[in-house]
Design an enzyme around this catalytic site. Structure first.
Site, PDB file in Angstrom:
ATOM      1  N   GLY A 193      14.613 -90.962 -11.521  1.00 20.69           N
ATOM      2  CA  GLY A 193      15.862 -90.508 -10.918  1.00 20.69           C
ATOM      3  C   GLY A 193      17.087 -91.099 -11.611  1.00 20.69           C
ATOM      4  N   GLY A 209      15.348 -82.928 -10.917  1.00 16.51           N
ATOM      5  CA  GLY A 209      14.162 -83.002 -11.786  1.00 16.51           C
ATOM      6  C   GLY A 209      13.860 -81.652 -12.417  1.00 16.51           C
ATOM      7  N   ASP A 210      14.102 -80.579 -11.653  1.00 14.97           N
ATOM      8  CA  ASP A 210      13.871 -79.232 -12.182  1.00 14.97           C
ATOM      9  C   ASP A 210      14.881 -78.909 -13.278  1.00 14.97           C
ATOM     10  OD1 ASP A 210      13.583 -78.256  -8.697  1.00 14.97           O
ATOM     11  OD2 ASP A 210      12.103 -79.221  -9.993  1.00 14.97           O
TER      12      ASP A 210
HETATM   13  O1  TA6 Z   1      12.961 -79.963  -6.542  1.00 15.88           O
HETATM   14  C1  TA6 Z   1      13.639 -79.297  -5.528  1.00 15.88           C
HETATM   15  C2  TA6 Z   1      12.715 -78.312  -4.868  1.00 15.88           C
HETATM   16  O2  TA6 Z   1      12.237 -77.441  -5.741  1.00 15.88           O
HETATM   17  C3  TA6 Z   1      13.394 -77.573  -3.763  1.00 15.88           C
HETATM   18  O3  TA6 Z   1      13.780 -76.336  -4.246  1.00 15.88           O
HETATM   19  C4  TA6 Z   1      12.345 -77.537  -2.679  1.00 15.88           C
HETATM   20  O4  TA6 Z   1      12.009 -76.280  -2.428  1.00 15.88           O
HETATM   21  C5  TA6 Z   1      11.213 -78.408  -3.138  1.00 15.88           C
HETATM   22  O5  TA6 Z   1      11.594 -78.981  -4.343  1.00 15.88           O
HETATM   23  C6  TA6 Z   1       9.865 -77.799  -3.319  1.00 15.88           C
HETATM   24  O6  TA6 Z   1       9.002 -78.816  -3.736  1.00 15.88           O
HETATM   25  P1  TA6 Z   1       7.453 -78.825  -3.375  1.00 15.88           P
HETATM   26  O7  TA6 Z   1       6.938 -80.068  -4.027  1.00 15.88           O
HETATM   27  O8  TA6 Z   1       7.308 -78.802  -1.906  1.00 15.88           O
HETATM   28  O9  TA6 Z   1       6.876 -77.587  -4.015  1.00 15.88           O
END
Ligand code: TA6
Length: 309
Positions: free
Chosen positions: A223, A252-253
């Site tokens: 982070g 992170g995305d």
């Molecule tokens: O990284 C953010 C995110 O993608 C959000 O969009 C939220 O939907 C979540 O993470 C989904 O993560 P998960 O690990 O539950 O698939």
């Protein structure tokens, strides 16, 4: 071409409230909606970079249609398997006065074996030499924990490159399938290797273990503390620029999007890493899971500090 795979997408809802407190009604002053799930966030950030990608995954019900229309409305091509269950909604409640937040992720719809087979054969048909595939996020109920490992083997066999961002057993099994790059955070890497992350030596041990099971490149993210890049021979520590953080969800995305954006252009993994850190920081300075603009990322590039270990 870049493909993103989101097996458990989500409509992300962010509610802004004055202060987080329990056992009483909080009234939100604003709502932000994003077409989320980690792979879709990567496709949205790539769109910010003016780069095409094809979003692949499972969608279902009215929420699934909102996500499809939303992504296509942003110019992102989609190629989904429609499922009988309803795509999930994830919620974050953020307090405007001290940026504390609560995030609740739904489990997602249960996927049948038939729906899983449809997606696997779709990927088998799409894989081509030289393409990049980013798999990110949790596995929905009903899918097997080796699903990412299966998909990585398909991608490697087709001469394409696989990038994985997930956690738990799906990450552990995925590593053994030999992905080109993984981006776990320290907690996820500790879980996947069974090591504790209390010393730098143990972090290096984790990286060594993940390379030994077949992972080519590793970005170990921490982070706002920064990240470590290892290509199996050399290792670098990246320190992010100082930013005014709004909502770190999705950072992170955004990092992964910048990394694959640069790799697909033939850049070195180190330069891709630098762009990744700048992009993650830029996204964390945005509300909700909003993605930053390219110009914001470029402004932060020269503030990223890289030290080789
Ligand atoms: O990284 C953010 C995110 O993608 C959000 O969009 C939220 O939907 C979540 O993470 C989904 O993560 P998960 O690990 O539950 O698939």
């Amino acid at each position: 071409m870049i493909y993103t795979i989101t097996l458990n997408p989500a409509l992300d809802k962010e509610y802004i409230v004055p202060k987080l407190s329990t056992n009483k009604v909080l009234r939100s002053s604003s709502i932000q909606i994003d077409y989320g799930g980690k792979g879709f966030n990567v496709s949205r950030m790539l769109a910010s970079f003016g780069t095409a990608s094809i979003a692949v995954g499972f969608i279902g019900g009215a929420t699934g249609e909102i996500l499809r229309d939303g992504l296509e409305g942003m110019g992102i091509r989609t190629d989904f398997v429609e499922v009988s269950g309803e795509t999930r909604t994830n919620v974050s409640v953020v307090s405007s006065d001290d940026e504390q937040y609560i995030k609740v992720n739904e489990p997602g719809p249960t996927i049948s074996q038939e729906e899983t087979n449809k997606l696997i054969s779709k990927i088998r048909d799409l894989v081509q030499q030289g393409d990049w595939w980013v798999m990110a996020g949790s596995l929905p109920p009903g899918t097997k924990t080796d699903m990412y490992a299966q998909i990585i083997s398909l991608i490697n066999a087709g001469g394409a490159k696989a990038i994985l961002d997930t956690s738990g057993m799906p990450l552990k099994l995925g590593c053994s399938a030999g992905p080109f790059l993984i981006k776990p955070n320290i907690e996820e890497a500790a879980q996947a290797t069974g090591l504790i992350s209390d010393t730098h030596a143990n972090l290096n041990k984790m990286i060594e273990v993940m390379h030994n099971v077949g992972v080519v490149n590793i970005i170990l993210s921490a982070g706002k503390e920064g990240a470590i890049l290892s290509n199996g021979e050399r290792q670098w520590v990246g320190t992010p620029p100082k930013i005014e953080e709004k909502n770190p969800t999705g950072a992170g995305d955004a990092m992964l999007a910048a990394v694959v954006y640069k790799l697909e252009k033939g850049d070195s993994i180190l330069n891709a890493f630098i762009w990744g850190i700048a992009s993650g920081s830029a996204a964390a300075s945005q509300p909700g899971t909003g993605m930053a603009s390219r110009s914001m990322v470029e402004k932060l590039l020269q503030e990223v500090i890289i030290n080789e270990e």
